[in-house]
Motif scaffolding. Structure first.
Motif, PDB file in Angstrom:
ATOM      1  N   PHE A   1       3.431 -13.212 -12.202  1.00 28.71           N
ATOM      2  CA  PHE A   1       3.157 -13.278 -10.759  1.00 28.71           C
ATOM      3  C   PHE A   1       1.778 -12.674 -10.488  1.00 28.71           C
TER       4      PHE A   1
ATOM      5  N   GLY B   1       1.536  -7.109  -7.004  1.00 29.84           N
ATOM      6  CA  GLY B   1       2.939  -7.223  -6.610  1.00 29.84           C
ATOM      7  C   GLY B   1       3.827  -6.308  -7.441  1.00 29.84           C
ATOM      8  N   PRO B   2       5.138  -6.419  -7.258  1.00 28.16           N
ATOM      9  CA  PRO B   2       6.062  -5.492  -7.922  1.00 28.16           C
ATOM     10  C   PRO B   2       6.097  -5.600  -9.443  1.00 28.16           C
ATOM     11  N   THR B   3       6.042  -6.820  -9.988  1.00 29.98           N
ATOM     12  CA  THR B   3       6.089  -6.958 -11.450  1.00 29.98           C
ATOM     13  C   THR B   3       4.811  -6.399 -12.058  1.00 29.98           C
ATOM     14  N   ASP B   4       3.712  -6.679 -11.397  1.00 31.16           N
ATOM     15  CA  ASP B   4       2.408  -6.159 -11.827  1.00 31.16           C
ATOM     16  C   ASP B   4       2.418  -4.625 -11.807  1.00 31.16           C
TER      17      ASP B   4
ATOM     18  N   HIS C   1      11.345 -10.694 -15.115  1.00 34.30           N
ATOM     19  CA  HIS C   1      12.479 -10.038 -14.456  1.00 34.30           C
ATOM     20  C   HIS C   1      13.673 -10.973 -14.382  1.00 34.30           C
TER      21      HIS C   1
ATOM     22  N   ALA D   1       7.997 -15.913  -3.660  1.00 31.65           N
ATOM     23  CA  ALA D   1       7.051 -16.082  -4.769  1.00 31.65           C
ATOM     24  C   ALA D   1       7.400 -17.286  -5.639  1.00 31.65           C
TER      25      ALA D   1
ATOM     26  N   ALA E   1      11.825 -16.939  -8.346  1.00 30.86           N
ATOM     27  CA  ALA E   1      11.391 -15.550  -8.117  1.00 30.86           C
ATOM     28  C   ALA E   1      12.531 -14.775  -7.448  1.00 30.86           C
ATOM     29  N   ALA E   2      12.478 -13.465  -7.578  1.00 27.98           N
ATOM     30  CA  ALA E   2      13.523 -12.639  -6.971  1.00 27.98           C
ATOM     31  C   ALA E   2      13.552 -12.827  -5.455  1.00 27.98           C
ATOM     32  N   SER E   3      12.376 -12.930  -4.865  1.00 22.83           N
ATOM     33  CA  SER E   3      12.288 -13.110  -3.413  1.00 22.83           C
ATOM     34  C   SER E   3      12.883 -14.457  -2.988  1.00 22.83           C
TER      35      SER E   3
ATOM     36  N   GLY F   1       2.981 -14.688  -5.668  1.00 20.74           N
ATOM     37  CA  GLY F   1       3.593 -13.389  -5.927  1.00 20.74           C
ATOM     38  C   GLY F   1       3.800 -12.715  -4.589  1.00 20.74           C
ATOM     39  N   THR F   2       4.633 -11.679  -4.569  1.00 21.52           N
ATOM     40  CA  THR F   2       4.870 -11.017  -3.291  1.00 21.52           C
ATOM     41  C   THR F   2       3.770  -9.998  -2.972  1.00 21.52           C
ATOM     42  N   GLY F   3       2.839  -9.796  -3.910  1.00 23.52           N
ATOM     43  CA  GLY F   3       1.648  -9.003  -3.578  1.00 23.52           C
ATOM     44  C   GLY F   3       0.867  -9.680  -2.461  1.00 23.52           C
TER      45      GLY F   3
ATOM     46  N   ASP G   1      11.967  -8.313  -0.739  1.00 24.19           N
ATOM     47  CA  ASP G   1      11.122  -7.974  -1.888  1.00 24.19           C
ATOM     48  C   ASP G   1      11.541  -6.631  -2.477  1.00 24.19           C
ATOM     49  N   GLN G   2      11.101  -6.424  -3.704  1.00 21.99           N
ATOM     50  CA  GLN G   2      11.505  -5.237  -4.454  1.00 21.99           C
ATOM     51  C   GLN G   2      10.871  -3.960  -3.879  1.00 21.99           C
TER      52      GLN G   2
END
Ligand code: MLT
Length: 347
Positions: free
Chosen positions: A59, A63-66, A115, A179, A183-185, A207-209, A225-226
């Motif tokens: 992503f 964002g969260p994974t980053d 994830h 995302a 994606a989780a979102s 991505g959610t960033g 989002d996370q």
């Protein structure tokens, strides 16, 4: 969950973002990441690593994974004695990067951080081009992150109950950021729409960033989002928080009610993360990466920063290939049942 084939997928719009189709694995091999050539001639084995290692994040940056990846990469450098470089390869809900890493050289110099999307993609994509259980070796689990339902700062509703009514009343115009499919979102949005029996327009980002920037700027109405991406935005007053998708409240966000408290008990998601390498990666390399991951997850700075962001590292037993593979397998089965039950067809 309600099965309604007539409205299986809500319409999506992409604000200048790429909607990459997933290509078959054989094609990906030709165009594999430049980073896969980062082996620097090192021969995998007991001398591994002899050059920089790239961890691919599926992503966008920021964002969260980053965030999780960069936090863990730092102490992994010290254990491995080599640079650990983070590379963002966003697209197709994380499946673009996963396909590229599956086709990368199996030498331990290209690693994937992914994830829960690793387990949902097989049920959401008809032609994924890789098999999560066959085309990778697992290194270990990293963390489990709860999600929060959040809205733009000027969104009228103040509670989840009011948000649900608002979404129902404005279904034709309300927008939900995610995302990409898998994606989780996206997953949380599917569960939300299914739970309230209302379809809304999804706005897809890499991505959610970047999605968070638009949400805080009121370009989009709400998302899920996370906490690794939302905690600072919520406590800073940049977005409104409605609920957290965990069974108990989170110490980092003590004022945010759980989905059960707020009236949506079926909306429970924990976004688990893990590290992967291509399937033919030698045992010695997997062992070295697992050891580095375990050390990173006991690093005091990592533990403290994770706590600030509403999460904790997994235990040493979970940071192993065995626990990771077992989790992946059970989650693929779980999400297949859930996604099929929701009437969602693979695209
Ligand atoms: C990200 O890093 O942008 C997220 O993990 C995307 C998502 O899965 O919602």
């Amino acid at each position: 969950m309600r099965h309604d084939p007539a409205t299986e997928f809500p319409p999506r719009v992409s604000p200048g973002t790429r909607r990459a189709r997933v290509r078959p694995l054989a094609l990906l091999a030709a165009g594999v990441l430049a980073v896969s050539a980062c082996g620097t001639g090192a021969s995998p084995g007991t001398d591994y690593p002899t050059g920089p290692i790239t961890v691919v994040v599926p992503f966008a940056a920021g964002g969260p994974t980053d965030t999780v990846t960069r936090l863990v990469a730092e102490p992994m450098k010290a254990t491995l004695g080599q640079d650990v470089v983070v590379s963002n390869v966003a697209g197709a809900g994380g499946t673009l990067a996963a396909g590229q890493v599956a086709a990368a050289a199996a030498d331990g110099y290209t690693v994937l951080m992914h994830h829960i999307g690793m387990s949902t993609a097989p049920s959401l994509y008809a032609d994924l081009g890789y098999d999560p259980l066959v085309d990778f070796r697992t290194i270990g689990l990293v963390t489990e992150v709860p999600m929060t339902i959040i809205g733009r700062p000027d969104l009228e509703p103040d509670t989840l109950e009011e948000l649900i009514q608002y979404v129902k009343d404005n279904a034709a115009t309300v927008t939900y950021a995610n995302a990409g499919v898998g994606a989780a979102s996206h997953l949380c949005g599917l569960l939300f729409m299914s739970a309230i029996d209302t379809q809304i327009t999804e706005v897809e980002y890499e991505g959610t960033g970047p999605a968070m920037e638009d949400l805080a700027g009121s370009q989009v109405d709400f998302m899920c989002d996370q906490t690794t991406n939302t905690t600072e935005q919520i406590t800073g007053g940049n977005v409104k928080a409605y609920a957290i998708t965990s069974p108990a409240r989170n110490d980092a966000l003590p004022d945010v009610p759980t989905t059960t408290e707020a009236g949506l008990p079926d909306l429970q998601i924990s976004v688990w993360h893990g590290l992967y390498v291509p399937k033919d990666t030698p045992d010695a390399v997997v062992q070295a990466l697992t050891a580095a991951l375990k050390a990173a997850l006991t690093d005091e700075d990592v533990i403290a920063k994770f706590a600030e962001l509403g999460t904790t590292p997994v235990s040493a037993e979970q940071a192993t290939p065995e626990a990771h593979t077992a989790k992946l397998q059970s989650e693929i089965e779980l999400w297949q049942t859930t996604i099929e039950g929701a009437g969602v067809e693979p695209q």
